[in-house]
Design a protein around this motif. Sequence first.
Motif, short mmCIF file in Angstrom:
data_model
loop_
_atom_site.label_atom_id
_atom_site.label_comp_id
_atom_site.label_asym_id
_atom_site.label_seq_id
_atom_site.Cartn_x
_atom_site.Cartn_y
_atom_site.Cartn_z
N GLY A 183 0.80 -1.22 0.00
CA GLY A 183 0.00 0.00 0.00
C GLY A 183 0.83 1.27 0.00
O GLY A 183 1.87 1.35 -0.65
N GLY A 184 0.38 2.26 0.73
CA GLY A 184 1.07 3.55 0.78
C GLY A 184 0.09 4.64 1.17
O GLY A 184 -0.99 4.37 1.67
N LEU A 186 -2.14 6.13 -0.15
CA LEU A 186 -2.98 6.11 -1.33
C LEU A 186 -4.42 5.79 -0.95
O LEU A 186 -4.69 4.79 -0.30
CB LEU A 186 -2.47 5.04 -2.30
CG LEU A 186 -1.05 5.29 -2.83
CD1 LEU A 186 -0.47 4.05 -3.45
CD2 LEU A 186 -1.09 6.43 -3.85
N ALA A 187 -5.33 6.67 -1.37
CA ALA A 187 -6.74 6.43 -1.09
C ALA A 187 -7.21 5.19 -1.86
O ALA A 187 -8.14 4.50 -1.44
CB ALA A 187 -7.56 7.64 -1.50
N LYS A 188 -6.58 4.91 -2.97
CA LYS A 188 -6.94 3.76 -3.79
C LYS A 188 -5.68 3.08 -4.28
O LYS A 188 -4.75 3.75 -4.73
CB LYS A 188 -7.73 4.21 -5.02
CG LYS A 188 -9.11 4.71 -4.74
CD LYS A 188 -9.67 5.24 -6.03
CE LYS A 188 -11.13 5.63 -5.91
NZ LYS A 188 -11.57 6.27 -7.16
N ASP A 189 -5.67 1.76 -4.23
CA ASP A 189 -4.52 1.01 -4.73
C ASP A 189 -4.97 -0.43 -4.95
O ASP A 189 -5.35 -1.12 -4.01
CB ASP A 189 -3.38 1.06 -3.71
CG ASP A 189 -2.16 0.28 -4.16
OD1 ASP A 189 -2.04 0.02 -5.37
OD2 ASP A 189 -1.32 -0.07 -3.31
N VAL A 190 -4.97 -0.86 -6.19
CA VAL A 190 -5.37 -2.25 -6.47
C VAL A 190 -4.24 -2.98 -7.21
O VAL A 190 -4.49 -3.86 -8.03
CB VAL A 190 -6.69 -2.32 -7.26
CG1 VAL A 190 -7.85 -1.89 -6.40
CG2 VAL A 190 -6.65 -1.50 -8.55
N ALA A 191 -3.00 -2.61 -6.87
CA ALA A 191 -1.86 -3.27 -7.52
C ALA A 191 -1.58 -4.61 -6.83
O ALA A 191 -0.78 -4.71 -5.91
CB ALA A 191 -0.63 -2.36 -7.46
N GLY A 192 -2.30 -5.63 -7.26
CA GLY A 192 -2.09 -6.97 -6.69
C GLY A 192 -2.97 -7.22 -5.48
O GLY A 192 -3.85 -6.43 -5.15
#
Lengths: 473, 473
Positions: A183-184, A186-192
């Motif tokens: 994650g990070g 980031l409000a949104k993250d769908v990397a994997g």
Amino acid sequence: MDDMITEQVKQQLIDIVGAKNYDDSKAGRLVYSYDATPNFQSLPDAVIAPRNTKEVSEIVKICNKERIPIVPRGSGTNLCAGTCPTEGGIVMLFKHMNRIIEIDEENLTVTVQPGVITLDLIHAVEAKGLFYPPDPSSMKISTIGGNINENSGGLRGLKYGVTRDYVMGLEVVLANGDVIRTGGKLAKDVAGYDLTRLFVGSEGTLGIITEATLKLIPMPETKQTMLALYEDLEAAARSVSAIIANKIIPTTLEFLDQPTLQVVESFVNIGLPTDVKAVLLIEQDGPKEVVERDMKAMARICREQHAISVQVAQTEEEANNLRTARRSALSALARLKPTTILEDATVPRSQIANMVKAINDIAKTYNVNICTFGHAGDGNLHPTCPTDVRDKDELHRVEQAFEDIFAKAIELGGTITGEHGVGVMKAPYLEWKLGKEGIAAMKAIKQALDPNNIMNPGKVFAKSTRKRVVITR
Amino acid sequence: MDDMITEQVKQQLIDIVGAKNYDDSKAGRLVYSYDATPNFQSLPDAVIAPRNTKEVSEIVKICNKERIPIVPRGSGTNLCAGTCPTEGGIVMLFKHMNRIIEIDEENLTVTVQPGVITLDLIHAVEAKGLFYPPDPSSMKISTIGGNINENSGGLRGLKYGVTRDYVMGLEVVLANGDVIRTGGKLAKDVAGYDLTRLFVGSEGTLGIITEATLKLIPMPETKQTMLALYEDLEAAARSVSAIIANKIIPTTLEFLDQPTLQVVESFVNIGLPTDVKAVLLIEQDGPKEVVERDMKAMARICREQHAISVQVAQTEEEANNLRTARRSALSALARLKPTTILEDATVPRSQIANMVKAINDIAKTYNVNICTFGHAGDGNLHPTCPTDVRDKDELHRVEQAFEDIFAKAIELGGTITGEHGVGVMKAPYLEWKLGKEGIAAMKAIKQALDPNNIMNPGKVFAKSTRKRVVITR
């Protein structure tokens, strides 16, 4: 067991952390042989306090090679024996990794090391007008690392959710020593795959959390607190469902029964009513107009459900006393008897009344004393039994009573643990909730990420399972 | 490839679902050979439409034994080639599993089958005064099953989060045919690993979702919409950060640049301003007093950041036109050229201005036309390139431009995909975000749950990785 860590391995570990941060004295090991859960004491082989992520990684690599269990531990306030070193090995402390690294006011995040005390974090962000909602009752001493590993709840969970809902990114040391970042900011993250949330609540069995980025929200403008009193336990429980069904989501909706009230009042002495059967402690926060409107509506709903009195706290001091009283329930109950078993049965909130009734019936059946309080708005109750582990006969009845309580929770569409975790304590019951297939899937993940089973072994997965016909929904 | 499904296996599958629900005609296969993503067309060997979970489980068992890939597919609106059958096998449709099973007003949950159309679900719960916030732009045709597999976002994500934040429980068919249930109607549940959220966003690579219990919240009382106009792209981006830094979290905070505005206006004809460099579409919902106060504050902030005009929609029709215009951006842009490549770079919201600037610089460098719009409040931008796959030279420059955009997003602490998923399209870039170690951890989980790699193979994990020095933070 004494040979688990050889002299050579000991020297390798000392080379990493320094002699001051490695302790295998009897006294040092004894201190970390137990946590807040009664009856699971077990000596570790050593206690180690790494100073940074690199040291954690180096320690893990050695332990993975030598098959030495690692039990990561914050303040040990968990109630599922999640940090008892039941398989020996090393208890890992985070006293050197306790910095708040950054409060980012533009992105509304805070980045912390795992050893930060929860309340210290809360105070630090509140000083900047920001809000970190998860507030487990142990927050004065619990650590963020522990909160993340157990996915801790708290009194504000109804409106704001639990720890999981605030973890945006993690740095984790895996069993092979690899350091990964998930994650990070980031409000949104769908990397994997969502590894962030897989690690949250995994009780240290999949990896060691060494850093976390947490979500903050703007501080609510105002807050109001009220107490609704009931002559009838189930009327209190019904009020909970009625409030939600009326589409009001208060911040806090806590339930305390009469036995709990009496014990808490004699502990805190703030004039709590002890002559009623139950109380609801209700809080709402937000913009002033909204809070006032919601409080009025909730007071009306409680009266409709036969509350005999509804009192709004007139000062912040009074409100704070009420919250503190609720938070001290476990400490207060713990004074009654040598052993306090606090449980964590959770049901859909519409089933709260049924569950409260069932708990009292079960207590009668087994002739045990159960005080019940908890996060009623979440359907999360803490039936608590003051007992004495030396009284084998009573302890047996207590265990039977709790087995029945777990079974009833499952029957009502609930779970064996809402916020305390599985640890060693609930592991034998996990199959009642998940079925064999669900456990098999989780074990496959555990095996994939920790093939040598060094990460907090003995937790979550039981060596033997309690036999009971699984209630199918 | 034509032999992947033997006559015998075909007959077994037909015995399960009936002849009407098994299609291996050329025409039938062609229909499901592509999704909304350009340039990844590939024929499946058959298309199958099970009628219930038991049939799904039986199909999966056969496919697992025969090593036949299964691609679960909702409406195929994803933008990462997540439902292209690039390894052949079976495309699984959920047209028979499209019921809303229950709306539970006491527990504020809805239980659905995967084939339910997102907007149908939203309308059904709104009829009861309840609110399901995730609203991907494709919601008129997308399915809930697809939304869950891709962890879809939408226009209301800033305040309300994404699909993941609303999934409370799942029924999943695993690769071995086991049917498991995760979570439930429970505000809190820590019984074992968080499989619910592991499956959300896993793009069908870990199992097939056959039922979901979703969280609802009370319907906000009111909503207001406004449009802020800018002569300067970066001033618009700075307004986004300034609003959040002022501790206001609006429902929607969307950004459209001038090229996008012009294209959208010529598509919807509602009088959008096309002579400005950028607009922000801002919405707030909640109690009336709060919405009014927040809208005033946001208007002031936008003006301070040099908005040249701030207009509040005067009617719900006007507001709805603005929302519809924004949602139609992709459709509008798709009319320009034969091929539309819509991307999904996401950064911490404080970096929005830097990212917008970088996108424009990169477009200039490679001499390509990039229109940018997106969920600015989430840091989630959709740089979009109208192009033509037949123009090999331009396509090469477009690909290089997007590579630079991904790299820049990572450099700014962002991710390669905020809400569209990895699929086939982003798989080569995943390592830039996760590193080798992160990918290895995810692959271990995939291997543990799907050892024969039958669940949507070829997605998430790339056969080869784009070489670029990973930017370390």
